[in-house]
Motif scaffolding. Structure first.
Motif, PDB file in Angstrom:
ATOM      1  N   ALA A  30       0.802  -1.091   0.079  1.00  0.00           N
ATOM      2  CA  ALA A  30      -0.209  -0.132   0.078  1.00  0.00           C
ATOM      3  C   ALA A  30       0.812   1.294   0.038  1.00  0.00           C
ATOM      4  O   ALA A  30       0.664   2.123  -0.785  1.00  0.00           O
ATOM      5  CB  ALA A  30      -1.064  -0.084   1.219  1.00  0.00           C
ATOM      6  N   ALA A  31       1.871   1.237   0.877  1.00  0.00           N
ATOM      7  CA  ALA A  31       2.772   2.531   0.753  1.00  0.00           C
ATOM      8  C   ALA A  31       3.510   2.593  -0.554  1.00  0.00           C
ATOM      9  O   ALA A  31       3.679   3.636  -0.787  1.00  0.00           O
ATOM     10  CB  ALA A  31       3.818   2.166   1.747  1.00  0.00           C
ATOM     11  N   LEU A  32       3.843   1.660  -1.351  1.00  0.00           N
ATOM     12  CA  LEU A  32       4.499   1.503  -2.627  1.00  0.00           C
ATOM     13  C   LEU A  32       3.213   2.030  -3.670  1.00  0.00           C
ATOM     14  O   LEU A  32       3.802   2.908  -4.516  1.00  0.00           O
ATOM     15  CB  LEU A  32       5.091   0.221  -2.914  1.00  0.00           C
ATOM     16  N   VAL A  33       2.378   1.745  -3.450  1.00  0.00           N
ATOM     17  CA  VAL A  33       1.271   2.009  -4.515  1.00  0.00           C
ATOM     18  C   VAL A  33       0.869   3.343  -4.443  1.00  0.00           C
ATOM     19  O   VAL A  33       0.467   3.977  -5.456  1.00  0.00           O
ATOM     20  CB  VAL A  33      -0.080   0.980  -4.253  1.00  0.00           C
ATOM     21  N   LEU A  34       1.018   3.949  -3.360  1.00  0.00           N
ATOM     22  CA  LEU A  34       0.411   5.622  -3.080  1.00  0.00           C
ATOM     23  C   LEU A  34       0.962   6.420  -4.027  1.00  0.00           C
ATOM     24  O   LEU A  34       0.374   7.128  -4.632  1.00  0.00           O
ATOM     25  CB  LEU A  34       0.451   5.907  -1.564  1.00  0.00           C
TER      26      LEU A  34
END
Length: 195
Positions: A30-34
């Protein structure tokens, strides 16, 4: 910039601590996708500003779901293991492909955007706005799009925070079934209401 700061903070938090527990891989994803999602939204908004409506949705409406379908197909064929880490990886790779395609499509239309015109050079029949105006419009449209995404998924986020992942999954499936029922209702109302 804010998305990149949040992504780095999320990565550091979940890589260096045990805060995520069994969901560490998912939270890292989720952190990478943001920042990728924000870049894609911004690129799509700018593409829309170059009057290429179809191209503006290719990344989010075609490439991203196709990446997820491909990953699910590989998992169904047992070519990749079924695990939370695999799901997170498929999601990140699909979002990266989606953002990359959106940015590439923007690059093709970027030359159509005229540089900032001086007031004496501005013409009423100018095909596109200045780059600055287009960037401001893209930022606004990107923020509105993110608001729509958050609004669509807020029920699942809240249930996930207040209950557990199983309850959040039930809410998501129920919401999708309810949307389908609403679609049928809307179609029947459009057909029968005039009568």
């Amino acid at each position: 910039l804010a998305a990149a700061v949040l992504a780095v903070a999320g990565l550091l938090t979940f890589l260096l601590t045990d805060l995520g527990g069994i969901y560490t891989a998912t939270l890292i994803a989720a952190a990478l996708v943001l920042p990728m999602a924000v870049a894609r939204q911004f690129a799509e908004a700018l593409i829309l500003g170059t009057k290429r409506t179809v191209r503006s949705i290719v990344g989010s409406q075609l490439i991203f779901p196709m990446g997820l379908i491909l990953g699910a197909g590989l998992a169904a064929l047992t070519l990749i293991p079924r695990s939370p880490q695999s799901v997170a990886l498929i999601y990140v790779l699909s979002m990266a492909a989606s953002a990359a395609v959106s940015l590439l499509l923007l690059r093709g239309g970027w030359s159509r955007i005229r540089p900032r015109a001086r007031p004496e050079q501005a013409t009423p029949d100018a095909p596109l706005p200045s780059r600055g105006a287009l960037m401001r419009s893209g930022l606004n449209f990107g923020l509105v799009s993110i608001g729509f995404v958050i609004g669509t998924h807020m029920d699942v986020l809240l249930v996930g925070l207040l209950a557990g992942p199983e309850d959040a999954a039930l809410v998501r499936v129920s919401a999708r079934v309810a949307e389908a029922i609403g679609l049928v209702r809307g179609v029947s109302m459009m057909h029968y209401l005039p009568r």
